[in-house]
Design an enzyme around this catalytic site. Structure first.
Site, PDB file in Angstrom:
ATOM      1  N   CYS A  44       0.815  -1.216   0.000  1.00  0.00           N
ATOM      2  CA  CYS A  44       0.000   0.000   0.000  1.00  0.00           C
ATOM      3  C   CYS A  44       0.849   1.267   0.000  1.00  0.00           C
ATOM      4  O   CYS A  44       2.027   1.241   0.287  1.00  0.00           O
ATOM      5  CB  CYS A  44      -0.834   0.063   1.282  1.00  0.00           C
ATOM      6  SG  CYS A  44      -2.185  -1.096   1.345  1.00  0.00           S
TER       7      CYS A  44
ATOM      8  N   CYS B 227      -2.826   4.796   2.811  1.00  0.00           N
ATOM      9  CA  CYS B 227      -3.976   3.914   2.551  1.00  0.00           C
ATOM     10  C   CYS B 227      -4.948   3.925   3.723  1.00  0.00           C
ATOM     11  O   CYS B 227      -4.569   3.864   4.883  1.00  0.00           O
ATOM     12  CB  CYS B 227      -3.519   2.490   2.298  1.00  0.00           C
ATOM     13  SG  CYS B 227      -4.894   1.404   1.849  1.00  0.00           S
TER      14      CYS B 227
ATOM     15  N   CYS C 209      -2.405  -2.950  -3.551  1.00  0.00           N
ATOM     16  CA  CYS C 209      -3.716  -2.819  -2.897  1.00  0.00           C
ATOM     17  C   CYS C 209      -4.713  -2.227  -3.894  1.00  0.00           C
ATOM     18  O   CYS C 209      -4.399  -1.289  -4.624  1.00  0.00           O
ATOM     19  CB  CYS C 209      -3.555  -1.883  -1.697  1.00  0.00           C
ATOM     20  SG  CYS C 209      -5.093  -1.353  -0.949  1.00  0.00           S
TER      21      CYS C 209
ATOM     22  N   CYS D 177      -5.824   1.685  -2.492  1.00  0.00           N
ATOM     23  CA  CYS D 177      -4.983   2.900  -2.630  1.00  0.00           C
ATOM     24  C   CYS D 177      -4.137   2.895  -3.902  1.00  0.00           C
ATOM     25  O   CYS D 177      -3.494   3.894  -4.210  1.00  0.00           O
ATOM     26  CB  CYS D 177      -4.110   3.083  -1.406  1.00  0.00           C
ATOM     27  SG  CYS D 177      -2.869   1.787  -1.188  1.00  0.00           S
TER      28      CYS D 177
HETATM   29 ZN   LIG Z   1      -3.897   0.191   0.326  1.00  0.00          ZN
END
Ligand SMILES: [Zn+2]
Length: 188
Positions: free
Chosen positions: A32, A36, A63, A66
């Site tokens: 991330c 995030c 992810c 994000c």
């Molecule tokens: Zn994330």
């Protein structure tokens, strides 16, 4: 940055660090951005990567929330120069400019901070200066109609252009043209 500083940034969802490092979660094999908004992992499950490539090579997937894969590692200086380039290139086309700036992948607050740090003024001020200089140049070197000059400098309407001109140089476009181009001074 120490690991502890990075961890603190993660705990605070601090977007000022987006792009400077990435957070991998060992239990899910997902990485991330520091900012995030997903639930924070346990500290013991976290490791840090310098860039997205490094994370992917270690078998981590970006992810979905994000999208760290959209954010390549870029030194601050490069980001500042890129933003300036976008303003220089697209300042007469508002929509295109907004789109390009969105593609930089940083939130606008962070863009403002980086830009200010490098160039000593906000992107908005820089943008206004570009538009003002363009308008002044056209007023004094061409015979173009003022409405065309306004559009050419990225203004949506004549009234916005007049208000902008008034605010920045305390004159109207037509008066400015008369004075600078023809040397005619009047009180109107
Ligand atoms: Zn994330």
């Amino acid at each position: 940055m120490t690991e502890e500083q990075k961890w603190q940034a993660v705990l605070k969802h601090d977007d000022r660090y987006d792009g400077l490092f990435f957070v991998g979660v060992k239990s899910t094999k997902i990485f991330c951005r520091p900012s995030c908004k997903s639930k924070r992992p346990l500290r013991k499950n976290v490791l840090f990567f310098e860039n997205g490539k490094q994370a992917e090579q270690a078998g981590y997937r970006p992810c979905k929330r994000c999208r760290p894969d959209l954010l390549e590692y870029q030194p601050i200086k490069e980001i500042a120069e890129k933003i300036k380039f976008l303003f220089d290139t697209h300042f007469t086309q508002q929509k295109e400019l907004a789109k390009k700036i969105g593609q930089v992948g940083l939130n606008y607050h962070r863009i403002v901070n980086i830009f200010k740090k490098y160039y000593g003024l906000t992107p908005k001020k820089y943008y206004d200066n570009l538009r003002l200089e363009e308008a002044k140049k056209k007023l004094t070197t061409t015979n173009d109609a003022i409405i065309d000059i306004a559009h050419g400098a990225g203004f949506q309407s004549l009234s916005v252009f007049y208000a902008f001109f008034r605010k920045n140089i305390n004159s109207s476009p037509s008066k400015y043209r008369k004075e600078k181009k023809y040397g005619i001074y009047s009180n109107d």
